[in-house]
Design a protein around this motif. Sequence first.
Motif, mmCIF file in Angstrom:
data_model
loop_
_atom_site.group_PDB
_atom_site.id
_atom_site.type_symbol
_atom_site.label_atom_id
_atom_site.label_comp_id
_atom_site.label_asym_id
_atom_site.label_seq_id
_atom_site.Cartn_x
_atom_site.Cartn_y
_atom_site.Cartn_z
ATOM 1 N N MET A 3 1.115 -1.167 -0.032
ATOM 2 C CA MET A 3 0.018 0.078 -0.052
ATOM 3 C C MET A 3 0.815 1.177 -0.287
ATOM 4 S SD MET A 3 -3.234 0.635 0.144
ATOM 5 C CE MET A 3 -4.098 -0.822 1.110
ATOM 6 N N THR A 4 0.667 2.215 -0.884
ATOM 7 C CA THR A 4 1.449 3.355 -0.855
ATOM 8 C C THR A 4 0.388 4.564 -0.998
ATOM 9 O OG1 THR A 4 1.170 3.356 -3.270
ATOM 10 C CG2 THR A 4 3.204 2.280 -2.277
ATOM 11 N N GLU A 5 1.032 5.894 -0.554
ATOM 12 C CA GLU A 5 -0.029 6.922 -0.452
ATOM 13 C C GLU A 5 0.289 7.870 -1.814
ATOM 14 O OE1 GLU A 5 1.120 8.648 3.383
ATOM 15 O OE2 GLU A 5 -0.532 7.650 4.250
ATOM 16 N N PHE A 6 -0.496 8.413 -2.261
ATOM 17 C CA PHE A 6 -0.402 9.377 -3.317
ATOM 18 C C PHE A 6 -0.456 10.737 -2.880
ATOM 19 C CE2 PHE A 6 -2.255 12.122 -6.671
ATOM 20 C CZ PHE A 6 -1.191 11.810 -7.896
ATOM 21 N N LEU A 7 0.696 11.396 -3.059
ATOM 22 C CA LEU A 7 0.805 12.748 -2.318
ATOM 23 C C LEU A 7 0.471 14.199 -3.385
ATOM 24 C CD1 LEU A 7 4.374 11.829 -0.738
ATOM 25 C CD2 LEU A 7 2.011 11.478 0.108
ATOM 26 N N MET A 8 0.219 15.114 -2.558
ATOM 27 C CA MET A 8 0.134 16.287 -3.550
ATOM 28 C C MET A 8 1.257 16.574 -4.073
ATOM 29 S SD MET A 8 -1.886 18.785 -4.699
ATOM 30 C CE MET A 8 -3.417 18.894 -3.328
ATOM 31 N N PRO A 9 1.517 16.791 -5.580
ATOM 32 C CA PRO A 9 2.615 16.998 -6.316
ATOM 33 C C PRO A 9 3.138 18.384 -6.130
ATOM 34 C CG PRO A 9 1.033 16.514 -7.761
ATOM 35 C CD PRO A 9 0.195 16.526 -6.456
ATOM 36 N N SER A 10 4.343 18.733 -6.346
ATOM 37 C CA SER A 10 4.932 20.085 -6.473
ATOM 38 C C SER A 10 4.827 20.449 -8.082
ATOM 39 C CB SER A 10 6.105 20.166 -5.756
ATOM 40 O OG SER A 10 6.909 21.613 -5.969
ATOM 41 N N LEU A 11 4.171 21.561 -8.150
ATOM 42 C CA LEU A 11 3.970 21.936 -9.578
ATOM 43 C C LEU A 11 4.769 23.075 -10.024
ATOM 44 C CD1 LEU A 11 0.289 21.330 -9.909
ATOM 45 C CD2 LEU A 11 2.178 19.667 -10.421
ATOM 46 N N GLY A 12 5.913 23.144 -9.145
ATOM 47 C CA GLY A 12 6.883 24.471 -9.246
ATOM 48 C C GLY A 12 7.463 24.820 -7.923
ATOM 49 N N ALA A 13 8.381 25.856 -7.946
ATOM 50 C CA ALA A 13 8.997 26.270 -6.666
ATOM 51 C C ALA A 13 8.305 27.263 -6.010
ATOM 52 C CB ALA A 13 10.488 26.789 -7.215
ATOM 53 N N ASP A 14 7.295 27.781 -6.826
ATOM 54 C CA ASP A 14 6.163 28.883 -6.097
ATOM 55 C C ASP A 14 5.009 27.962 -5.310
ATOM 56 O OD1 ASP A 14 6.106 28.256 -8.832
ATOM 57 O OD2 ASP A 14 4.136 29.410 -9.040
ATOM 58 N N MET A 15 4.657 26.943 -5.761
ATOM 59 C CA MET A 15 3.645 26.006 -5.042
ATOM 60 C C MET A 15 3.774 25.668 -3.656
ATOM 61 S SD MET A 15 1.426 22.880 -6.450
ATOM 62 C CE MET A 15 0.161 22.073 -5.551
ATOM 63 N N GLU A 16 2.899 25.975 -2.763
ATOM 64 C CA GLU A 16 3.015 25.616 -1.422
ATOM 65 C C GLU A 16 1.678 24.690 -1.139
ATOM 66 O OE1 GLU A 16 3.080 28.755 1.052
ATOM 67 O OE2 GLU A 16 5.162 29.696 0.279
ATOM 68 N N ALA A 17 0.558 24.903 -1.831
ATOM 69 C CA ALA A 17 -0.696 24.007 -1.423
ATOM 70 C C ALA A 17 -1.504 23.995 -2.853
ATOM 71 C CB ALA A 17 -1.473 24.625 -0.099
ATOM 72 N N GLY A 18 -2.543 23.177 -2.965
ATOM 73 C CA GLY A 18 -3.453 23.175 -3.727
ATOM 74 C C GLY A 18 -4.935 22.495 -3.242
ATOM 75 N N THR A 19 -5.784 22.923 -3.814
ATOM 76 C CA THR A 19 -7.191 22.585 -3.849
ATOM 77 C C THR A 19 -7.621 21.666 -4.429
ATOM 78 O OG1 THR A 19 -7.522 24.869 -2.766
ATOM 79 C CG2 THR A 19 -9.396 23.560 -3.301
ATOM 80 N N LEU A 20 -8.149 20.340 -3.876
ATOM 81 C CA LEU A 20 -8.729 19.307 -4.746
ATOM 82 C C LEU A 20 -9.986 19.770 -5.196
ATOM 83 C CD1 LEU A 20 -8.661 16.579 -5.751
ATOM 84 C CD2 LEU A 20 -9.700 15.751 -3.576
ATOM 85 N N VAL A 21 -10.205 19.939 -6.531
ATOM 86 C CA VAL A 21 -11.425 20.377 -7.209
ATOM 87 C C VAL A 21 -12.422 19.127 -7.337
ATOM 88 C CG1 VAL A 21 -12.648 21.334 -9.045
ATOM 89 C CG2 VAL A 21 -10.497 22.534 -8.078
ATOM 90 N N GLU A 22 -11.686 17.993 -8.172
ATOM 91 C CA GLU A 22 -12.505 17.039 -8.365
ATOM 92 C C GLU A 22 -11.701 15.704 -8.353
ATOM 93 O OE1 GLU A 22 -15.677 15.554 -12.086
ATOM 94 O OE2 GLU A 22 -14.937 17.681 -11.753
ATOM 95 N N TRP A 23 -12.217 14.601 -7.992
ATOM 96 C CA TRP A 23 -11.746 13.433 -8.104
ATOM 97 C C TRP A 23 -12.144 12.714 -9.603
ATOM 98 C CZ3 TRP A 23 -7.800 11.639 -5.320
ATOM 99 C CH2 TRP A 23 -7.541 12.159 -3.964
ATOM 100 N N LYS A 24 -10.984 12.248 -10.471
ATOM 101 C CA LYS A 24 -11.423 11.801 -11.502
ATOM 102 C C LYS A 24 -11.519 10.212 -11.640
ATOM 103 C CE LYS A 24 -11.800 15.623 -14.127
ATOM 104 N NZ LYS A 24 -13.031 15.949 -14.749
ATOM 105 N N LYS A 25 -10.931 9.615 -10.495
ATOM 106 C CA LYS A 25 -10.923 8.194 -10.159
ATOM 107 C C LYS A 25 -11.540 7.845 -8.996
ATOM 108 C CE LYS A 25 -8.709 7.209 -13.955
ATOM 109 N NZ LYS A 25 -9.247 6.415 -15.100
ATOM 110 N N LYS A 26 -12.577 6.561 -9.078
ATOM 111 C CA LYS A 26 -13.036 6.203 -7.791
ATOM 112 C C LYS A 26 -12.427 5.181 -7.371
ATOM 113 C CE LYS A 26 -16.767 3.725 -10.384
ATOM 114 N NZ LYS A 26 -16.289 3.835 -11.426
ATOM 115 N N PRO A 27 -12.661 4.784 -5.864
ATOM 116 C CA PRO A 27 -12.067 3.754 -5.224
ATOM 117 C C PRO A 27 -12.338 2.420 -6.033
ATOM 118 C CG PRO A 27 -13.021 5.024 -3.426
ATOM 119 C CD PRO A 27 -13.538 5.774 -4.770
ATOM 120 N N GLY A 28 -11.411 1.546 -6.098
ATOM 121 C CA GLY A 28 -11.654 0.373 -6.702
ATOM 122 C C GLY A 28 -11.139 0.363 -8.320
ATOM 123 N N ASP A 29 -11.075 1.496 -8.727
ATOM 124 C CA ASP A 29 -10.498 1.929 -10.297
ATOM 125 C C ASP A 29 -8.999 1.353 -10.435
ATOM 126 O OD1 ASP A 29 -13.072 2.695 -10.940
ATOM 127 O OD2 ASP A 29 -12.405 4.895 -11.245
#
Length: 431
Positions: free
Chosen positions: A1-27
């Motif tokens: 089991m692994t954890e999927f982490l919020m990626p860094s999308l550049g040196a200026d990024m500190e956080a991101g807001t999840l808008v929508e999941w594109k996959k559901k559990p079990g996919d």
Amino acid sequence: MTEFLMPSLGADMEAGTLVEWKKKPGDQLKPGDIIAEVETQKGLIEIEVFEAGILEDYLIEEGDKVPVGAPMAKLKSEGTPGKIPEKDSETHPIQEKEQATESEGPVPSDSISEETSSKEKSSEEKHRIKASPLARSIAEKNNVDLTSLTGTGEGGAITKVDVEQAMAGEKETPKQSPETAAVKDTVEKKAEQETPSKQVMEPPAPSSKPGQQESIRAAVAAAMSRSNREIPHYYLEKKIDMLAAMSWLKDTNRQREISGRLLPAVLFIKAVAKAIDSTPALNAVWDNGLQLKNEVNIGFVISLRAGGLLVPAIRNADTKNVDEIMTALNDMIPRARALKLRSSELSDSTITITSLGENGAEKVFGVIYPPQVAIVGFGSIVNEPLVHDGMLAVRPVLHVTLAGDHRATDGLTGSRFLEALNNHLQNPEKL
């Protein structure tokens, strides 16, 4: 089991807001699949997965803002057994329900069958509607009937935008009598028949929400301030004779259809990718020391019409031919200006190119985008007097600059790179 982490999308990024999941559990997931959409200062970014596996569970909900590196979901690697149900050490919930029903006395069979039938019908209708969790949540809170909507998402799924448009339509559309509605429908159908190009004539929707450009500007400011604060820049410049390259480009494009013609920027990208072979120290990042990169992922600076910049990457540019690079640019630039890039495109650059194109300044001296260690600047191609074979002539000239990180390389390395770049541009047919 692994954890999927919020990626860094550049040196200026500190956080991101999840808008929508594109996959559901079990996919089932495979490398490159879009698992979620995240709102950042750079717009709505599609987040990719890079390992095959199965989405086990969500760790955050849509609307949550989480810092870079925070767990977003649990992933199960292929071949790893799933969750094993716990043994019945306690009374099973179904058994508890049955016991409670028995203690309350018998229930008429007719009412049970009616209730079951009603629940099954409701469940089936809900199951048939394909909608994102966020769209369902918004619809439920605002009493929007999902069965009346047509989804515009992947596979016809109803998205957040579909629900919001439906809500806006309900507020703006006044109630009409059946007679009025019928007349309006007839007029609209007639107008559609008389104006087949209506969709083309309508102005395009704005590419970003109000305030988003200010957010992008703030992100650029943060990255460039950090660069000037932390990186000791050195600058070099080389004047390149572009007659051979422009003549080859003109002859090549003459044999192509308009849609398949090449831009000078394609030659710049390919020449930089090949020049990296002789100076690999420039294809690197500085993170507690110099870290060389095996892949040559060239970041290409794209200016947004309303202001601000984005720097998506052309991955493995050294292995692509000029046609493949042109295809990548044609795909990437419109998506960048619509703020619809993928996470890998914003996080994988190993060296950056900034090109002013036609009718721009003759020279551009870039600011290195951290944690990279170099940026190459291409000015406009202009006619200048140039000595060639001992003769003075007017030829197309390109001023190329290199900004390097003095912690990682020195002027000699940068000079070798510019000389290699010049050699490649003098032989465009070999690019």
